[in-house]
Motif scaffolding. Structure first.
Motif, PDB file in Angstrom:
ATOM      1  N   LYS A 138     117.519   9.307  69.817  1.00 18.50           N
ATOM      2  CA  LYS A 138     116.694  10.289  69.092  1.00 18.50           C
ATOM      3  C   LYS A 138     117.417  11.631  69.094  1.00 18.50           C
ATOM      4  N   ALA A 139     118.559  11.652  68.457  1.00 22.63           N
ATOM      5  CA  ALA A 139     119.387  12.862  68.412  1.00 22.63           C
ATOM      6  C   ALA A 139     120.135  12.860  67.084  1.00 22.63           C
ATOM      7  N   PRO A 140     120.633  14.015  66.641  1.00 21.85           N
ATOM      8  CA  PRO A 140     121.410  14.057  65.402  1.00 21.85           C
ATOM      9  C   PRO A 140     122.663  13.190  65.488  1.00 21.85           C
TER      10      PRO A 140
ATOM     11  N   ALA B 119     125.639  14.412  67.606  1.00 23.88           N
ATOM     12  CA  ALA B 119     125.363  14.366  69.044  1.00 23.88           C
ATOM     13  C   ALA B 119     125.439  12.932  69.557  1.00 23.88           C
ATOM     14  N   ARG B 120     124.920  11.983  68.771  1.00 18.91           N
ATOM     15  CA  ARG B 120     124.990  10.576  69.173  1.00 18.91           C
ATOM     16  C   ARG B 120     126.436  10.110  69.250  1.00 18.91           C
TER      17      ARG B 120
ATOM     18  N   ASP C 278     118.425  12.925  60.679  1.00 20.88           N
ATOM     19  CA  ASP C 278     118.610  13.800  61.853  1.00 20.88           C
ATOM     20  C   ASP C 278     117.377  14.666  62.088  1.00 20.88           C
ATOM     21  N   VAL C 279     116.823  15.201  61.021  1.00 17.61           N
ATOM     22  CA  VAL C 279     115.636  16.062  61.150  1.00 17.61           C
ATOM     23  C   VAL C 279     114.471  15.267  61.720  1.00 17.61           C
TER      24      VAL C 279
ATOM     25  N   LYS D 180     112.130  13.540  68.961  1.00 21.95           N
ATOM     26  CA  LYS D 180     112.560  13.875  70.317  1.00 21.95           C
ATOM     27  C   LYS D 180     111.765  15.062  70.866  1.00 21.95           C
ATOM     28  N   GLN D 181     111.506  16.052  70.015  1.00 24.79           N
ATOM     29  CA  GLN D 181     110.722  17.212  70.449  1.00 24.79           C
ATOM     30  C   GLN D 181     109.293  16.823  70.802  1.00 24.79           C
TER      31      GLN D 181
ATOM     32  N   SER E 100     115.144  14.333  65.387  1.00 24.46           N
ATOM     33  CA  SER E 100     115.021  15.518  66.243  1.00 24.46           C
ATOM     34  C   SER E 100     113.567  15.911  66.430  1.00 24.46           C
ATOM     35  N   ASP E 101     112.781  15.814  65.363  1.00 25.00           N
ATOM     36  CA  ASP E 101     111.345  16.086  65.474  1.00 25.00           C
ATOM     37  C   ASP E 101     110.690  15.113  66.454  1.00 25.00           C
TER      38      ASP E 101
END
Length: 383
Positions: free
Chosen positions: A225-227, A230-231, A259-260, A266-267, A263-264
Motif C-alpha cells: 500500500k505505497a506508491p 516506493a514499492r 498510487d493515490v 495506507k493512511q 496511499s489513501d
C-alpha cells in the motif's frame, strides 16, 4: 525468486521485511500503551483458552502478538496437483496453476529448512553457514539454485539466500524451498496469501482469489500500500529486483491514480491506530474500517479484509455493540478463512464470537456505544 539480481552485501543483515499484519501493528501499539496492556493480556489469555478448546494442538505459541502468527492445528494438506514450478520469462522460475484453483484453497504448506533470528551475540553468516553444512547435498543444491546478490562472498551465500528468499516466521526469517519459488506482485496483482503457523512450524499459502489454470501464483513480499516508486525501491533494496507486476506496469496516468488510492488506503490504516489511544472513538473507528473495506474492494485488494473485519469485531465488542459484532465476525469468518484457512484459529474464534459476541475477550472494555456494522458492499461479499 530465482533470478540472480544485483544487491547489497549480505554480511550487513537487513531487517525482517516481509509484510507486517495490521494485528501485529495494533498489538505493538497496545504494548506501548499502559491503559490497554490489560486488554492485550485478556485477549492473549482468551486466545489460549479458545485454542485449548477448539484448536486441538499442544505446542504453545512463542509470539506475544496474538494475531501475528496464526495458532492452528495442521488438519489440512494441499492437493498434489495444485501447481508446478516452471521457467517464467524474465522472472526466473515461478509457480503456475496446473488447474483452476478456488478462492481460499490451500496451495501449499512448507517447512523451514534454514532460519536466521537476529541475535547480537551471533555472527549471522556463521550461524546460517553451520545450518547449511548439516544439510544433504540435494538440499544444498536446491537452496543454491535460489537468487542472491552476485557479489556475495562464498561463506555469506546461505545467509544471502535466506534474506533474499525467506519469509518471516515468528521472530526469525526462514527459508522455505517450495514457497521460495513463488514470485512477487503488488496490491491487487497478488493472488496468494502466506501466513506462518507457529504451532505447526509451517508456512501456509492460500488462494486469495479464483485462479485459472496456467495463471502464475503470486504473493506479496512487502506491504504494497505505497506508491510505485516506493514499492520498487523497497523491493530493489531488500530483494534485488525491479518489480514489473501488473500494478507496477500500469501506464503512467493509471499508475498515478493507483498510487493515490493505495496511499489513501495506507493512511486509513494508520488512522485506525487512534482507537488505541482514544484519539478517535468506536464510531469513528468503524467509519474508517468501512472506508477501508470500500476502497479495498474497489482496488480488488483483498489480502487484509479478514484482519480488518477482526479489528472491527474487537472494536464493536469493546463498545458492547453486539449486533455489529456479530456482523463483523461473520465477515471475519469468511475472509480469515480465505487468507489464513478455514481451520485457522482466527476463523474458528470469529465463528464462536459471531454466535456469542459477549465471549469476546474485549467485550465491554470500553464505553457502551452503537458503533455500527459493515456497509452493504461488505455484507454483499457474504452472499
Amino acid at each position: 525468486m530465482t533470478v540472480r539480481r544485483t544487491g547489497n552485501d549480505p554480511s550487513k543483515t537487513k531487517k525482517l521485511s516481509r509484510k507486517v499484519s495490521p494485528w501485529r501493528q495494533w498489538t505493538r501499539k497496545l504494548q506501548q500503551n499502559p491503559t490497554y496492556q490489560v486488554l492485550l493480556a485478556v485477549i492473549v489469555i482468551g486466545l489460549g483458552v479458545l485454542f485449548a478448546t477448539y484448536g486441538g494442538g499442544s505446542k504453545a505459541t512463542k509470539s506475544s502478538a496474538a494475531f501475528n502468527s496464526p495458532i492452528v492445528t495442521n488438519r489440512t494438506e494441499a492437493a498434489p496437483d495444485v501447481y508446478e514450478v516452471v521457467d517464467v520469462p524474465g522472472r526466473g522460475k515461478g509457480m503456475i496453476a496446473r488447474r483452476n484453483i478456488k478462492q481460499g484453497e490451500l496451495i501449499l504448506t512448507d517447512d523451514p529448512i534454514l532460519r536466521y533470528e537476529p541475535d547480537p551475540q551471533e555472527d549471522p553468516i556463521e550461524y546460517v553457514w553451520t545450518q547449511m553444512a548439516n544439510l544433504t547435498g540435494e538440499q544444498a543444491n536446491e537452496i543454491q539454485s535460489l537468487s542472491y546478490p552476485p557479489a556475495t562472498p562464498p561463506r555469506g551465500v546461505p545467509l544471502a539466500i535466506v534474506m533474499t528468499n525467506g519469509y518471516v516466521a515468528g521472530p526469525s526469517m526462514a527459508l522455505f524451498t517450495k514457497a521460495a519459488r513463488m514470485n512477487h506482485a503488488c496490491a491487487s496483482a497478488m493472488n496468494v496469501a502466506h501466513n506462518w503457523r507457529e504451532t505447526d512450524d509451517k508456512l501456509y499459502m492460500h488462494a486469495l482469489k479464483d485462479i485459472e489454470k496456467g495463471e502464475e501464483l503470486l504473493t506479496s513480499y512487502i506491504d504494497s500500500k505505497a506508491p510505485r516508486e516506493a514499492r520498487r525501491k523497497a523491493l530493489q533494496e531488500d530483494y534485488h529486483f525491479e518489480c514489473d507486476c501488473p500494478v507496477c506496469s500500469l501506464p503512467e496516468h493509471l499508475s498515478v491514480q493507483s498510487d493515490v488510492k493505495l496511499s489513501d488506503l495506507k493512511q486509513l490504516f494508520e488512522r485506525l491506530k487512534g482507537w488505541n489511544d482514544d484519539s478517535i472513538d468506536g464510531k469513528e473507528t468503524i467509519a474508517i474500517v468501512n472506508q477501508i473495506w470500500e476502497q479495498s474492494l474497489e482496488l480488488d485488494y483483498v489480502n487484509e479484509l479478514g484482519e480488518i473485519a477482526a479489528i472491527a469485531s474487537m472494536v464493536s465488542s469493546a463498545h458492547s455493540d453486539l449486533d455489529a459484532a456479530r456482523k463483523w465476525n461473520n465477515l471475519a469468518v469468511k475472509w480469515m478463512g480465505i487468507a489464513f484457512g478455514k481451520d485457522s484459529l482466527q476463523a474458528q474464534m470469529s465463528k464462536v464470537w459471531a454466535q456469542d459476541p459477549e465471549t469476546h475477550p474485549a467485550y465491554a472494555k470500553k464505553e457502551a456505544m452503537l458503533v455500527g456494522g459493515p456497509i452493504a458492499v461488505a455484507m454483499k461479499t457474504l452472499e
